[in-house]
Design a protein around this motif. Structure first.
Motif, PDB file in Angstrom:
ATOM      1  N   GLU A  19       0.852  -1.243  -0.048  1.00 19.48           N
ATOM      2  CA  GLU A  19       0.163   0.134  -0.075  1.00 19.48           C
ATOM      3  C   GLU A  19       0.901   1.164   0.076  1.00 19.48           C
ATOM      4  OE1 GLU A  19      -3.345   2.466   2.943  1.00 19.48           O
ATOM      5  OE2 GLU A  19      -2.647   0.317   3.582  1.00 19.48           O
ATOM      6  N   LYS A  20       1.837   1.345   0.858  1.00 21.25           N
ATOM      7  CA  LYS A  20       2.565   2.356   0.935  1.00 21.25           C
ATOM      8  C   LYS A  20       4.038   2.491   0.596  1.00 21.25           C
ATOM      9  CE  LYS A  20      -0.042   3.205   5.177  1.00 21.25           C
ATOM     10  NZ  LYS A  20      -0.120   3.117   6.763  1.00 21.25           N
ATOM     11  N   GLY A  21       4.608   1.272  -0.088  1.00 18.84           N
ATOM     12  CA  GLY A  21       5.902   1.423  -0.268  1.00 18.84           C
ATOM     13  C   GLY A  21       7.021   1.146   0.843  1.00 18.84           C
ATOM     14  N   PHE A  22       7.966   0.652   0.488  1.00 21.26           N
ATOM     15  CA  PHE A  22       9.182   0.546   1.542  1.00 21.26           C
ATOM     16  C   PHE A  22       9.324   1.565   2.625  1.00 21.26           C
ATOM     17  CE2 PHE A  22      13.394   0.829   3.645  1.00 21.26           C
ATOM     18  CZ  PHE A  22      13.305  -0.258   4.284  1.00 21.26           C
ATOM     19  N   HIS A  59      13.550 -14.835  -3.247  1.00 19.71           N
ATOM     20  CA  HIS A  59      13.228 -14.926  -4.561  1.00 19.71           C
ATOM     21  C   HIS A  59      13.917 -13.965  -5.589  1.00 19.71           C
ATOM     22  CE1 HIS A  59       9.904 -16.991  -2.853  1.00 19.71           C
ATOM     23  NE2 HIS A  59       9.523 -16.083  -1.634  1.00 19.71           N
ATOM     24  N   ALA A  60      14.215 -12.880  -5.261  1.00 15.20           N
ATOM     25  CA  ALA A  60      15.336 -11.938  -6.034  1.00 15.20           C
ATOM     26  C   ALA A  60      16.405 -13.036  -6.220  1.00 15.20           C
ATOM     27  CB  ALA A  60      15.480 -10.672  -5.331  1.00 15.20           C
ATOM     28  N   ILE A 111       8.941  -6.758  -4.771  1.00 19.87           N
ATOM     29  CA  ILE A 111      10.049  -6.023  -5.499  1.00 19.87           C
ATOM     30  C   ILE A 111      10.059  -5.103  -6.605  1.00 19.87           C
ATOM     31  CG2 ILE A 111      12.074  -6.807  -6.795  1.00 19.87           C
ATOM     32  CD1 ILE A 111      11.732  -9.742  -5.599  1.00 19.87           C
ATOM     33  N   LEU A 112       8.914  -5.240  -7.301  1.00 23.70           N
ATOM     34  CA  LEU A 112       8.498  -4.408  -8.351  1.00 23.70           C
ATOM     35  C   LEU A 112       7.937  -3.027  -8.151  1.00 23.70           C
ATOM     36  CD1 LEU A 112       7.339  -7.327 -10.610  1.00 23.70           C
ATOM     37  CD2 LEU A 112       9.519  -6.069 -10.921  1.00 23.70           C
ATOM     38  N   LYS A 113       7.006  -3.155  -6.863  1.00 20.04           N
ATOM     39  CA  LYS A 113       6.239  -2.165  -6.703  1.00 20.04           C
ATOM     40  C   LYS A 113       6.434  -1.011  -5.533  1.00 20.04           C
ATOM     41  CE  LYS A 113       1.754  -2.325  -7.538  1.00 20.04           C
ATOM     42  NZ  LYS A 113       0.363  -2.813  -7.218  1.00 20.04           N
ATOM     43  N   ALA A 114       7.274  -1.796  -4.580  1.00 20.49           N
ATOM     44  CA  ALA A 114       7.524  -1.513  -3.355  1.00 20.49           C
ATOM     45  C   ALA A 114       8.908  -1.323  -2.628  1.00 20.49           C
ATOM     46  CB  ALA A 114       6.649  -2.232  -2.105  1.00 20.49           C
ATOM     47  N   SER A 115       9.721  -1.622  -3.686  1.00 25.00           N
ATOM     48  CA  SER A 115      11.080  -1.782  -3.129  1.00 25.00           C
ATOM     49  C   SER A 115      11.937  -0.628  -3.192  1.00 25.00           C
ATOM     50  CB  SER A 115      11.963  -2.889  -3.889  1.00 25.00           C
ATOM     51  OG  SER A 115      12.091  -2.600  -5.144  1.00 25.00           O
ATOM     52  N   PHE A 120      16.642  -3.724  -3.338  1.00 25.47           N
ATOM     53  CA  PHE A 120      16.073  -4.677  -4.212  1.00 25.47           C
ATOM     54  C   PHE A 120      15.514  -3.717  -5.412  1.00 25.47           C
ATOM     55  CE2 PHE A 120      15.966  -6.978  -0.199  1.00 25.47           C
ATOM     56  CZ  PHE A 120      16.694  -8.142  -0.802  1.00 25.47           C
ATOM     57  N   GLU A 121      15.662  -2.370  -5.265  1.00 27.39           N
ATOM     58  CA  GLU A 121      14.916  -1.570  -6.245  1.00 27.39           C
ATOM     59  C   GLU A 121      15.799  -1.516  -7.626  1.00 27.39           C
ATOM     60  OE1 GLU A 121      15.305   2.784  -5.477  1.00 27.39           O
ATOM     61  OE2 GLU A 121      17.101   2.525  -4.126  1.00 27.39           O
ATOM     62  N   ASN A 122      16.877  -2.147  -7.718  1.00 25.23           N
ATOM     63  CA  ASN A 122      17.431  -2.350  -9.016  1.00 25.23           C
ATOM     64  C   ASN A 122      17.527  -3.901  -9.484  1.00 25.23           C
ATOM     65  OD1 ASN A 122      18.662   0.331  -8.809  1.00 25.23           O
ATOM     66  ND2 ASN A 122      20.071  -0.331  -7.547  1.00 25.23           N
ATOM     67  N   PHE A 123      16.250  -4.393  -9.229  1.00 25.75           N
ATOM     68  CA  PHE A 123      16.431  -5.840  -9.562  1.00 25.75           C
ATOM     69  C   PHE A 123      16.537  -5.959 -11.196  1.00 25.75           C
ATOM     70  CE2 PHE A 123      13.376  -9.246 -10.444  1.00 25.75           C
ATOM     71  CZ  PHE A 123      14.006 -10.356 -10.470  1.00 25.75           C
ATOM     72  N   ILE A 124      15.513  -5.012 -11.665  1.00 25.27           N
ATOM     73  CA  ILE A 124      15.344  -5.308 -13.025  1.00 25.27           C
ATOM     74  C   ILE A 124      16.741  -4.812 -13.657  1.00 25.27           C
ATOM     75  CG2 ILE A 124      14.197  -4.376 -15.168  1.00 25.27           C
ATOM     76  CD1 ILE A 124      11.605  -4.636 -13.603  1.00 25.27           C
ATOM     77  N   HIS A 125      17.044  -3.744 -13.278  1.00 25.35           N
ATOM     78  CA  HIS A 125      18.312  -3.260 -13.673  1.00 25.35           C
ATOM     79  C   HIS A 125      19.710  -4.268 -13.653  1.00 25.35           C
ATOM     80  CE1 HIS A 125      21.791  -0.296 -14.513  1.00 25.35           C
ATOM     81  NE2 HIS A 125      22.522  -1.011 -13.648  1.00 25.35           N
TER      82      HIS A 125
END
Length: 201
Positions: A19-22, A59-60, A111-115, A120-125
């Protein structure tokens, strides 16, 4: 009792993070909604960061390690077979990543919406960087086998690969049903496959 308390903390934390992000999630609010004391919480986690990590890190790590493993498997194939086998390795890999993410949807939504604000905010990167490295090795070998020179602006290259992974995980973010998601993954792969091979003429 211990497991029930821990599960309750985790469930409340997941809802707060989504709901609020990390950054916006309040540890005090998580503790309050879970009905435990701050002291009891610290018996499980040392911080909000450790709590978030416990929910997503396995999971990451799994996806990143799986990706590295598939690259290593491909690199062990005789180089004269790379062109013929690239498609099968890549297709299996992207499907496996999607299916794992789908099976662990909550963790990947975190990971994708709240990190933002976590490691973990650079997971896709991180996935993109691994793909770029593997792509350069592949195209260099193709050039040595007589294919055209691979020349792509590095910023454009990063954009294209980022777009592919971002599109893949959009299926998780938007709760696309699995069978439809698998069809989308197949079409996404074929779209990018045609583009990449065009660079080899």
């Amino acid at each position: 009792m211990v497991e029930t308390t821990l599960q309750k903390i985790n469930q409340i934390a997941i809802a707060e993070f989504l709901e609020k992000g990390f950054r916006g999630a309040s540890l005090r609010e998580i503790v309050k909604k879970a009905g435990v004391t701050t002291g009891a919480f610290y018996g499980y986690y040392k911080s909000k960061e450790e709590l978030f990590s416990a929910l997503v890190k396995p999971h990451a790590d799994y996806v990143l390690e799986y990706f590295k493993k598939k690259v290593d498997e491909f690199m062990s194939v005789p180089k004269e077979e790379w062109a013929a086998k690239m498609t099968s390795y890549s297709r299996v890999g992207i499907n496996a990543i999607y299916e794992y993410a789908y099976a662990n949807k909550i963790a990947f939504k975190l990971i994708l919406k709240a990190s933002a604000g976590t490691v973990f905010e650079n997971f896709i990167h991180d996935l993109v960087e691994l793909e770029i490295e593997a792509t350069h090795i592949f195209y260099k070998e193709m050039e040595s086998q007589g294919c055209s020179t691979y020349s792509l602006n590095k910023n454009l290259e990063h954009m294209i690969i980022s777009g592919e992974f971002s599109a893949l995980f959009e299926l998780i973010i938007h709760d696309i049903p699995k069978e439809e998601g698998l069809q989308c993954v197949d079409q996404l792969y074929r779209f990018y496959e045609a583009a990449w091979y065009s660079f080899l003429n």
